[in-house]
Design a protein around this motif. Structure first.
Motif, PDB file in Angstrom:
ATOM      1  N   UNK A  86       9.789 -10.917   3.315  1.00 49.02           N
ATOM      2  CA  UNK A  86       8.436 -11.401   3.085  1.00 49.02           C
ATOM      3  C   UNK A  86       8.258 -11.948   1.693  1.00 49.02           C
ATOM      4  N   UNK A  87       7.231 -12.791   1.530  1.00 52.62           N
ATOM      5  CA  UNK A  87       6.909 -13.401   0.242  1.00 52.62           C
ATOM      6  C   UNK A  87       5.509 -12.995  -0.165  1.00 52.62           C
ATOM      7  N   UNK A  88       5.347 -12.652  -1.446  1.00 52.84           N
ATOM      8  CA  UNK A  88       4.024 -12.335  -1.980  1.00 52.84           C
ATOM      9  C   UNK A  88       3.942 -12.876  -3.395  1.00 52.84           C
ATOM     10  N   UNK A  89       2.775 -12.756  -3.981  1.00 50.26           N
ATOM     11  CA  UNK A  89       2.619 -13.232  -5.355  1.00 50.26           C
ATOM     12  C   UNK A  89       3.498 -12.439  -6.315  1.00 50.26           C
ATOM     13  N   UNK A  90       3.853 -11.216  -5.924  1.00 53.72           N
ATOM     14  CA  UNK A  90       4.682 -10.375  -6.800  1.00 53.72           C
ATOM     15  C   UNK A  90       6.164 -10.674  -6.662  1.00 53.72           C
ATOM     16  N   UNK A  91       6.564 -11.376  -5.611  1.00 53.97           N
ATOM     17  CA  UNK A  91       7.979 -11.683  -5.425  1.00 53.97           C
ATOM     18  C   UNK A  91       8.377 -11.634  -3.961  1.00 53.97           C
ATOM     19  N   UNK A  92       9.543 -11.060  -3.677  1.00 47.99           N
ATOM     20  CA  UNK A  92      10.074 -10.982  -2.319  1.00 47.99           C
ATOM     21  C   UNK A  92      10.243  -9.525  -1.916  1.00 47.99           C
ATOM     22  N   UNK A  93      10.061  -9.268  -0.623  1.00 44.19           N
ATOM     23  CA  UNK A  93      10.099  -7.897  -0.121  1.00 44.19           C
ATOM     24  C   UNK A  93      10.931  -7.838   1.161  1.00 44.19           C
ATOM     25  N   UNK A  94      11.820  -6.838   1.216  1.00 44.61           N
ATOM     26  CA  UNK A  94      12.605  -6.608   2.428  1.00 44.61           C
ATOM     27  C   UNK A  94      11.800  -5.716   3.349  1.00 44.61           C
ATOM     28  N   UNK A  95      11.412  -6.256   4.502  1.00 41.67           N
ATOM     29  CA  UNK A  95      10.557  -5.525   5.442  1.00 41.67           C
ATOM     30  C   UNK A  95      11.421  -4.641   6.328  1.00 41.67           C
ATOM     31  N   UNK A  96      11.646  -3.422   5.875  1.00 40.43           N
ATOM     32  CA  UNK A  96      12.456  -2.482   6.649  1.00 40.43           C
ATOM     33  C   UNK A  96      12.105  -1.067   6.236  1.00 40.43           C
ATOM     34  N   UNK A  97      12.454  -0.124   7.091  1.00 35.21           N
ATOM     35  CA  UNK A  97      12.237   1.290   6.816  1.00 35.21           C
ATOM     36  C   UNK A  97      13.206   1.725   5.728  1.00 35.21           C
ATOM     37  N   UNK A  98      12.697   2.405   4.698  1.00 32.29           N
ATOM     38  CA  UNK A  98      13.559   2.849   3.601  1.00 32.29           C
ATOM     39  C   UNK A  98      14.687   3.740   4.100  1.00 32.29           C
ATOM     40  N   UNK A  99      14.480   4.481   5.187  1.00 29.47           N
ATOM     41  CA  UNK A  99      15.520   5.369   5.711  1.00 29.47           C
ATOM     42  C   UNK A  99      16.672   4.597   6.335  1.00 29.47           C
ATOM     43  N   UNK A 100      16.482   3.293   6.575  1.00 32.50           N
ATOM     44  CA  UNK A 100      17.573   2.465   7.097  1.00 32.50           C
ATOM     45  C   UNK A 100      18.456   1.903   5.987  1.00 32.50           C
ATOM     46  N   UNK A 101      18.169   2.286   4.756  1.00 31.88           N
ATOM     47  CA  UNK A 101      19.038   1.987   3.607  1.00 31.88           C
ATOM     48  C   UNK A 101      19.649   3.308   3.179  1.00 31.88           C
ATOM     49  N   UNK A 102      20.949   3.463   3.318  1.00 36.34           N
ATOM     50  CA  UNK A 102      21.552   4.780   3.104  1.00 36.34           C
ATOM     51  C   UNK A 102      21.312   5.318   1.695  1.00 36.34           C
ATOM     52  N   UNK A 103      21.280   4.443   0.682  1.00 38.46           N
ATOM     53  CA  UNK A 103      21.053   4.919  -0.685  1.00 38.46           C
ATOM     54  C   UNK A 103      19.661   5.520  -0.842  1.00 38.46           C
ATOM     55  N   UNK A 104      18.655   4.916  -0.199  1.00 39.49           N
ATOM     56  CA  UNK A 104      17.298   5.445  -0.273  1.00 39.49           C
ATOM     57  C   UNK A 104      17.165   6.725   0.547  1.00 39.49           C
ATOM     58  N   UNK A 105      17.807   6.760   1.701  1.00 36.87           N
ATOM     59  CA  UNK A 105      17.799   7.985   2.512  1.00 36.87           C
ATOM     60  C   UNK A 105      18.493   9.117   1.752  1.00 36.87           C
ATOM     61  N   UNK A 106      19.582   8.799   1.070  1.00 37.09           N
ATOM     62  CA  UNK A 106      20.307   9.776   0.266  1.00 37.09           C
ATOM     63  C   UNK A 106      19.389  10.393  -0.785  1.00 37.09           C
ATOM     64  N   UNK A 107      18.655   9.550  -1.501  1.00 35.39           N
ATOM     65  CA  UNK A 107      17.751  10.055  -2.538  1.00 35.39           C
ATOM     66  C   UNK A 107      16.639  10.906  -1.939  1.00 35.39           C
TER      67      UNK A 107
END
Length: 940
Positions: A86-107
């Motif tokens: 996604x695009x916003x005035x703040x920049x770009x965003x990955x539209x996905x569940x944080x738990x589907x990124x292993x590094x974020x799930x790990x934390x």
């Protein structure tokens, strides 16, 4: 936030892995991988353009930061799906569940573990978190930003979690420790992290191995002193003091006794200047975890294999020294002389008796039979941690009695034999050594000669590496010679290696062990007469790689019989099977084989073998050429192959192109070899047969090289036909490469020679080629004159296929002149002729010409229909290069029609094909896509 339509999963704790809806997505460009990682680390949150740019370009920002970032985001969207980013005035965003990124799930899991007061729940959370790790974070995503800011934070949390998990497991288990392998591996990776070493010492003590823990402390203390100039911290010293006090007390009460009066330490000295082999060393390190569990898996066996001089013993000995501290009960070593100067292979009885002596078994207690001695040897090793190195084995049967029988020991076997039986029956882990990479070869020379000396003569070093075939033994011998002649320039040694005498004379260290020729001979003399003859004759094969029919041809034996000889050579590592059915031998082995052929085989036998291998390549190339260019304008008539030559069977266009692709380098070398060995006719005819493949794959420099060799050979042969065809080939190559005046000169000379031969189709072909050269230089009227002359000559020769091809070219040049109605008329006539003679290639090309002409008439829809017709025909004849070319033209039509999305999509399909072919035309299509993006047609 609206849920995305696609399920995206990104794994960062190890090699980058991306999947969309369960399908793996490959992100190859470096910056696309970095972009995906940075967005994933902030999944669900916006990342500013400035932050993305800093991560993508490591601070060295492009001129237009925003456009550059937008371009990379567009490319990532194409791969992952437009709705995912996604695009916003703040920049770009990955539209996905944080738990589907292993590094974020790990934390998240670690945060939950810190918050709970329930130890069972904490263990479960820690186990789940640690189970997500597959390697180092972002390990295949080169980025200074990730390396400096993200990776250290994750690694620190990981190590802290491992330590806490180890503490919980130690507290839970009152008996043996199960954390030793993991702690040992991590401590080796982080040698200055005392908290890991402290836990490892405690775990070893709990595992009943206090002596090993004490030895390990001394290693740690020395390393910390050398690296930091200080003593270990107080906590580590306290663990050591406690261990030392209890061990001394146990010894005083008789609880500990020495296993042997003097522990066996039989390893040869470590290799000074060892370089490379990181993958092999890592694989060997991975086996230590199994050996660390004496109550788990059986004895661990690894078999290191490879050709003579590739460094099997060096690797085994170097690694054994690296891990010697892991085997506190001793290290056994024996040279089994499987391939040796003496020719006397060590017997199992001899080797076992040597081991029993090393283990201090009194002679009076050694039984008489081999079986009983093996039983005693294994009994002595039971319950011990001993490393056994069985070097230079002849075969599996020689090794089998010498293997330990109980867990806790590890056996390393080196052999030129692949030891298939040992892999199958004993479950040995194979590690196959190939030649060193060029970088590792340079590192080896630098470590032995000094970085400054190697850096001072880079070209000479490159020449030495090539001449030594990246064989470690050859490089080591050359380095030893250079080190004793420190004032000699390396260019002098490189010249000696590349002299007409060949490199083997220069690669002798003064004895048999350091003489490349002698080391090769130990394998050669084990061969059967049939395999030995094949090896010698393979030295006459021009290419470094070959298939079974080529081997059968050079040997002059039926294809059904070549398999046994090749299998024997492969087992002896005299040839290598790089891929299924594809064999090769490196340059030093080829030089050795050639020497033997000249020493043993008569000149008549060598001449006959050379004729057979040249016939193999020429006859196969001739058939393959006509399959990919069935209506070629010029033809040749090769002689029948010699008896014993075995041309390879190729059935259709796809098989022909595959064969040419596999044999490309061998065929180019064969043209040169044929010319140099007195087979001039083979040289110019093979260059003729190779030309269509080289042209379609864009290998025009090779086409120039082979055609020049063909021309020289034809001149020596006084063959007017050979000269005519060679000039025609050079004209085509220079038409592609330039300078265009060279193309015209060669084509005009070809016309003269074909006229002297009264070869009408040859003249027509050369005029047709000259028309293309004039068109390339923008002289369209002269191009029309030449192609009309070609058409008239084809008409005189009653060559209807030639007439159709030239009618298409007439239409094309008329269109380039702006005469669009005349162009349509000629192309339609060509289309009718091509459909009549069945030349689908030129029919497709004619539809392409019609597409271009209609596009110039602003009939973009009609142009698109024509291009689609052409595309269907190109796919039918399975010609990927021309398919990509037509896709490029179709995209032009879509853009002219205002359909930018279709244009982009079609250009991308064209680019994929051209990149797969490694074709230079890919750059042109890539530029069109980049211009499209720069014009504002981009996803936002």
């Amino acid at each position: 936030m609206t849920e995305p339509n696609r399920h995206l999963v990104i794994q960062l704790l190890g090699p980058l892995a991306v999947s969309v809806d369960g399908t793996s997505v490959q992100l190859r460009p470096r910056r696309l991988r970095t972009l995906a990682v940075v967005l994933a680390m902030s999944a669900g949150r916006s990342v500013s353009v400035d932050q993305l740019a800093y991560a993508l370009w490591d601070g060295e920002l492009p001129e237009d930061v925003r456009s550059s970032v937008q371009n990379h985001v567009w490319r990532l969207r194409n791969l992952l799906g437009a709705e995912v980013i996604g695009t916003s005035s703040a920049g770009y965003q990955l539209r996905m569940d944080a738990d589907d990124v292993d590094a974020l799930r790990f934390s998240r899991l670690l945060d939950a573990a810190l918050e709970t007061s329930n130890e069972a729940a904490e263990r479960e959370l820690l186990t789940a978190a640690l189970g997500l790790w597959r390697g180092n974070p972002f390990e295949d995503v080169p980025s200074e930003w990730l390396e400096q800011f993200e990776a250290p934070r994750l690694v620190e949390r990981y190590l802290t979690a491992v330590e806490r998990s180890a503490d919980l497991r130690q507290a839970e288990n009152s008996g043996r420790s199960d954390v030793v392998p993991q702690l040992r591996q991590l401590a080796a990776r982080h040698p200055l992290r005392e908290s890991l070493w402290r836990r490892l010492l405690v775990a070893l003590d709990k595992d009943g191995r206090p002596a090993e823990a004490l030895d390990l402390y001394e290693t740690i203390r020395t390393r910390i002193a050398e690296e930091l100039g200080v003593d270990p911290g107080q906590e580590l010293q306290e663990v050591y003091a406690d261990l030392l006090a209890r061990t001394t007390q146990d010894f005083a009460h008789g609880a500990v006794s020495a296993s042997f009066p003097v522990l066996p330490r039989q390893l040869p000295a470590d290799i000074d200047g060892f370089a490379g082999r990181e993958a092999a060393l890592s694989a060997l390190d991975g086996l230590l975890g199994d050996a660390d569990d004496p109550d788990g898996r059986p004895v661990v066996i690894t078999a290191i294999g490879g050709t003579a001089g590739v460094g099997k013993t060096s690797l085994a000995v170097h690694w054994a020294h690296r891990v010697a501290h892991r085997f506190p009960d001793g290290h056994l070593y024996v040279n089994l002389r499987g391939y040796d100067q003496s020719g006397q292979v060590a017997t199992a009885t001899e080797a076992v008796r040597g081991f029993l002596d090393a283990l201090h078994m009194p002679t009076s207690q050694i039984p008489a039979t081999l079986d009983a001695q093996v039983g005693l040897y294994r009994s002595l090793l039971a319950g011990k941690r001993i490393l056994v190195v069985l070097d230079n084995a002849r075969d599996s049967e020689q090794v089998r009695p010498l293997l330990p029988g109980a867990p806790g020991c590890l056996a390393v076997v080196t052999s030129r034999d692949p030891l298939i039986s040992l892999l199958a029956a004993e479950g040995a882990h194979p590690i196959a050594l190939d030649l060193l990479s060029a970088d590792d070869s340079r590192l080896l020379l630098a470590r032995r000669l000094g970085v400054e000396r190697v850096a001072a003569e880079p070209r000479a070093v490159d020449d030495i590496i090539v001449a030594c075939a990246r064989l470690p033994l050859a490089l080591a011998i050359l380095a030893a010679r250079a080190s004793t002649q420190s004032t000699f320039p390396l260019t002098q040694l490189a010249a000696e290696l590349n002299s007409s005498r060949g490199p083997l004379d220069a690669l002798s260290g003064g004895d048999a062990v350091t003489n490349v020729r002698s080391v090769f001979s130990w394998s050669y003399r084990t061969l059967s007469p049939e395999a030995a003859r094949l090896f010698r004759l393979l030295g006459l094969n021009p290419g470094s790689e070959f298939a079974a029919p080529a081997a059968a041809s050079v040997a002059g034996i039926p294809l059904s019989q070549i398999g046994l000889a090749l299998a024997e050579l492969t087992r002896a590592r005299m040839v290598t099977e790089h891929a299924y059915g594809r064999y090769g031998l490196h340059d030093l082995l080829r030089a050795y084989a050639t020497e033997l052929a000249h020493d043993i085989d008569t000149s008549k036998e060598r001449h006959a073998a050379t004729r057979r291998i040249l016939d193999h390549y020429l006859q196969t190339a001739y058939v393959a050429c006509l399959l990919i260019s069935p209506h070629r304008e010029t033809r040749i008539s090769p002689e029948l192959p010699a008896s014993g030559a075995r041309p390879q069977e190729v059935a259709d266009y796809a098989e022909a192109m595959t064969w040419f692709t596999f044999e490309h380098s061998a065929l180019v070398a064969t043209v040169e070899h044929a010319a140099a060995t007195g087979f001039e006719t083979h040289a110019w005819q093979l260059a003729w047969a190779l030309a269509p493949y080289l042209d379609r794959r864009g290998h025009w420099n090779d086409q120039v090289t082979t055609a020049q060799t063909a021309l020289q050979a034809a001149v020596r042969l006084n063959s007017v036909a050979g000269q005519a065809h060679a000039h025609r080939g050079l004209g085509n190559a220079y038409y592609r490469l330039g300078p265009i005046e060279m193309a015209k000169t060669h084509l005009e000379r070809a016309i003269d020679l074909f006229q002297a031969l009264d070869d009408i189709t040859g003249q027509a072909s050369a005029h047709h080629g000259l028309a293309g050269a004039y068109a390339r230089s923008g002289e369209y009227r002269l191009a029309l004159r030449q192609v009309r002359r070609a058409h008239e000559l084809f008409r005189i020769a009653d060559d209807r296929a030639g007439q159709g091809r030239t009618l298409n070219s007439i239409g094309w040049y008329e269109a380039l002149c702006g005469n669009y109605q005349e162009a349509l008329s000629s192309c339609k006539q060509a289309l009718s002729l091509m459909q009549e003679v069945g030349d689908r290639h030129v029919e497709a090309a004619t539809w392409d010409s019609l597409g271009y002409t209609n596009l110039q008439l602003n009939e973009s829809q009609e142009a698109i229909l024509c291009y689609r017709q052409s595309l269907a025909l190109m796919r039918e004849v399975n010609d990927p290069y021309y398919e990509a070319t037509v896709l490029d033209h179709l995209a032009d039509a879509h853009r002219a029609n205002g359909d930018i999305d279709h244009a982009r999509s079609v250009w991308q399909r064209s680019l994929v094909i051209l990149d797969q072919l490694h074709h230079p035309d890919a750059d042109s299509v890539r530029t069109k896509l980049e211009l499209l993006h720069a014009s504002g047609y981009r996803l936002t």
